[in-house]
Scaffold this motif. Structure first.
Motif, mmCIF file in Angstrom:
data_model
loop_
_atom_site.group_PDB
_atom_site.id
_atom_site.type_symbol
_atom_site.label_atom_id
_atom_site.label_comp_id
_atom_site.label_asym_id
_atom_site.label_seq_id
_atom_site.Cartn_x
_atom_site.Cartn_y
_atom_site.Cartn_z
ATOM 1 N N THR A 71 110.945 -39.136 47.417
ATOM 2 C CA THR A 71 109.715 -39.763 47.889
ATOM 3 C C THR A 71 108.617 -38.706 47.917
ATOM 4 O O THR A 71 108.868 -37.542 48.250
ATOM 5 C CB THR A 71 109.896 -40.382 49.283
ATOM 6 N N ASP A 72 107.420 -39.088 47.529
ATOM 7 C CA ASP A 72 106.268 -38.166 47.488
ATOM 8 C C ASP A 72 106.583 -36.908 46.685
ATOM 9 O O ASP A 72 106.384 -35.782 47.146
ATOM 10 C CB ASP A 72 105.836 -37.780 48.908
ATOM 11 N N THR A 73 107.075 -37.088 45.480
ATOM 12 C CA THR A 73 107.376 -35.943 44.625
ATOM 13 C C THR A 73 106.096 -35.390 44.007
ATOM 14 O O THR A 73 105.054 -36.042 44.002
ATOM 15 C CB THR A 73 108.343 -36.342 43.496
ATOM 16 N N LYS A 74 106.195 -34.169 43.476
ATOM 17 C CA LYS A 74 105.047 -33.547 42.815
ATOM 18 C C LYS A 74 104.660 -34.322 41.563
ATOM 19 O O LYS A 74 103.519 -34.244 41.108
ATOM 20 C CB LYS A 74 105.383 -32.097 42.452
ATOM 21 N N ASN A 126 114.402 -34.593 46.790
ATOM 22 C CA ASN A 126 113.476 -33.564 47.252
ATOM 23 C C ASN A 126 113.463 -33.493 48.775
ATOM 24 O O ASN A 126 112.600 -32.851 49.366
ATOM 25 C CB ASN A 126 112.065 -33.823 46.719
ATOM 26 N N LEU A 127 114.440 -34.152 49.404
ATOM 27 C CA LEU A 127 114.623 -34.107 50.850
ATOM 28 C C LEU A 127 116.106 -33.882 51.144
ATOM 29 O O LEU A 127 116.960 -34.212 50.312
ATOM 30 C CB LEU A 127 114.157 -35.412 51.504
ATOM 31 N N PRO A 128 116.437 -33.360 52.324
ATOM 32 C CA PRO A 128 117.853 -33.201 52.657
ATOM 33 C C PRO A 128 118.559 -34.553 52.661
ATOM 34 O O PRO A 128 117.993 -35.558 53.091
ATOM 35 C CB PRO A 128 117.819 -32.594 54.068
ATOM 36 N N LEU A 129 119.783 -34.569 52.163
ATOM 37 C CA LEU A 129 120.552 -35.807 52.129
ATOM 38 C C LEU A 129 120.790 -36.280 53.563
ATOM 39 O O LEU A 129 121.367 -35.553 54.370
ATOM 40 C CB LEU A 129 121.880 -35.575 51.419
ATOM 41 N N LEU A 153 115.314 -30.877 44.235
ATOM 42 C CA LEU A 153 114.075 -30.966 43.467
ATOM 43 C C LEU A 153 112.896 -30.419 44.270
ATOM 44 O O LEU A 153 112.937 -30.354 45.506
ATOM 45 C CB LEU A 153 113.796 -32.424 43.088
ATOM 46 N N ASP A 154 111.818 -30.070 43.567
ATOM 47 C CA ASP A 154 110.552 -29.648 44.177
ATOM 48 C C ASP A 154 110.712 -28.470 45.128
ATOM 49 O O ASP A 154 110.021 -28.380 46.153
ATOM 50 C CB ASP A 154 109.904 -30.819 44.930
ATOM 51 N N GLY A 155 111.649 -27.584 44.858
ATOM 52 C CA GLY A 155 111.813 -26.411 45.698
ATOM 53 C C GLY A 155 112.546 -26.667 46.998
ATOM 54 O O GLY A 155 112.554 -25.795 47.884
ATOM 55 N N ALA A 181 125.747 -28.180 45.770
ATOM 56 C CA ALA A 181 124.316 -28.370 45.565
ATOM 57 C C ALA A 181 123.783 -27.282 44.646
ATOM 58 O O ALA A 181 124.340 -26.192 44.571
ATOM 59 C CB ALA A 181 123.573 -28.337 46.903
ATOM 60 N N ALA A 182 122.713 -27.611 43.943
ATOM 61 C CA ALA A 182 122.072 -26.644 43.056
ATOM 62 C C ALA A 182 120.614 -27.027 42.878
ATOM 63 O O ALA A 182 120.273 -28.214 42.816
ATOM 64 C CB ALA A 182 122.776 -26.595 41.700
ATOM 65 N N ALA A 183 119.751 -26.023 42.819
ATOM 66 C CA ALA A 183 118.326 -26.260 42.609
ATOM 67 C C ALA A 183 118.060 -26.588 41.146
ATOM 68 O O ALA A 183 118.669 -26.007 40.242
ATOM 69 C CB ALA A 183 117.521 -25.036 43.029
ATOM 70 N N VAL A 184 117.158 -27.516 40.934
ATOM 71 C CA VAL A 184 116.781 -27.930 39.579
ATOM 72 C C VAL A 184 115.266 -27.878 39.463
ATOM 73 O O VAL A 184 114.546 -28.423 40.312
ATOM 74 C CB VAL A 184 117.282 -29.358 39.273
ATOM 75 N N GLU A 185 114.787 -27.215 38.427
ATOM 76 C CA GLU A 185 113.344 -27.132 38.184
ATOM 77 C C GLU A 185 112.990 -28.007 36.992
ATOM 78 O O GLU A 185 113.622 -27.935 35.937
ATOM 79 C CB GLU A 185 112.929 -25.683 37.919
ATOM 80 N N ILE A 186 111.988 -28.827 37.191
ATOM 81 C CA ILE A 186 111.570 -29.768 36.152
ATOM 82 C C ILE A 186 110.190 -29.372 35.637
ATOM 83 O O ILE A 186 109.304 -29.014 36.413
ATOM 84 C CB ILE A 186 111.558 -31.206 36.705
ATOM 85 N N GLY A 187 110.019 -29.428 34.331
ATOM 86 C CA GLY A 187 108.730 -29.107 33.733
ATOM 87 C C GLY A 187 108.578 -29.796 32.390
ATOM 88 O O GLY A 187 109.462 -30.539 31.952
#
Length: 245
Positions: A71-74, A126-129, A153-155, A181-187
């Motif tokens: 919700t409210d993603t970049k 983009n929020l904690p589960l 997502l989103d840092g 868990a793992a961070a994912v960067e989208i571009g």
């Protein structure tokens, strides 16, 4: 001092006083708009869903879905989903930020009951589960085994909300102390939304890396439902001359 000068000084004092009062008493923020709950059995309650139902696990074997709880993603949900689709079909429900926990649980339950068909899945958020989703995953050992983990997502740094024990939701693929868990960067790359990775790094990190192979060797597949059984009437067979006595 002439009258015009006095009037000017008085006006300046009034304006200065008004500015000071405005700073001391800022305008209250507007009340948030309360959206009604979504009905996730309806297509319009989802930002993204596969146009065709992906094959069940008993048809084509192991495959991974992505449940996008954001919700409210970049970026627009459709753009995030376009990048995540490199992992597998994406299911992105509409969520109310103020009721994120309730909506996330409702949408996840709808996905598991109607769309999962025994497939593996990961959650991208983009929020904690929230704690509301945990019972849906760990209540059934087969579902928990098929849950790969959380893509951040989103840092986002925290994969789970306070009070959620990772050991209660991460599958046996992860050892003691490991977090699923793992961070994912989208571009954007060449005009397409993609998951950014360094050369040689797996897409989605440890959540995705080796997941399908682990499933092949460790997780039981959900069997194909038998469907509705035709009702058969059973009639007693009697020999000639036989009675109930």
């Amino acid at each position: 001092m002439n009258r015009a000068l006095l009037i000017g000084i008085g006006a300046a004092v009034v304006v200065a006083g008004g500015i000071a009062a405005w700073k001391l008493y800022p305008t209250p923020e507007p009340e948030p708009v309360h959206l009604p709950p979504y009905n996730y059995s309806l297509a319009e309650s989802w930002d993204v869903k596969p146009t065709e139902e992906p094959a069940a696990v008993w048809e084509d074997g192991w495959a991974i879905d992505v449940v996008q709880l954001t919700t409210d993603t970049k970026r627009k949900p459709e753009e995030v989903a376009a990048a995540l689709s490199a992992i597998g079909p994406v299911y992105a429900p509409k969520l109310r930020k103020q009721h994120f926990g309730d909506d996330a649980a409702e949408a996840l339950q709808q996905y598991l009951e109607e769309n999962n068909h025994g497939r593996a899945f990961v959650i991208a958020s983009n929020l904690p589960l929230p704690p509301s989703t945990v019972p849906l995953i760990n209540a059934d050992p087969m579902v928990r085994a098929r849950f790969g983990g959380v893509l951040l997502l989103d840092g986002q740094v925290a994969p789970f909300a306070p009070g959620v024990n990772p050991a209660s939701i991460c599958s046996d693929r992860f050892g003691a102390g490991e977090i699923c868990a793992a961070a994912v960067e989208i571009g954007k790359q060449d005009g397409e939304w993609v998951i950014k990775t360094q050369e040689g790094e797996p897409m989605g990190g440890p959540v995705i890396d080796g997941f399908a192979e682990w499933l092949h060797g460790s997780a039981p597949k959900l069997a194909e439902p038998l469907g509705d059984l035709e009702e058969i009437e059973i009639i007693d067979i009697r020999r000639p001359g036989q009675t109930d006595d």
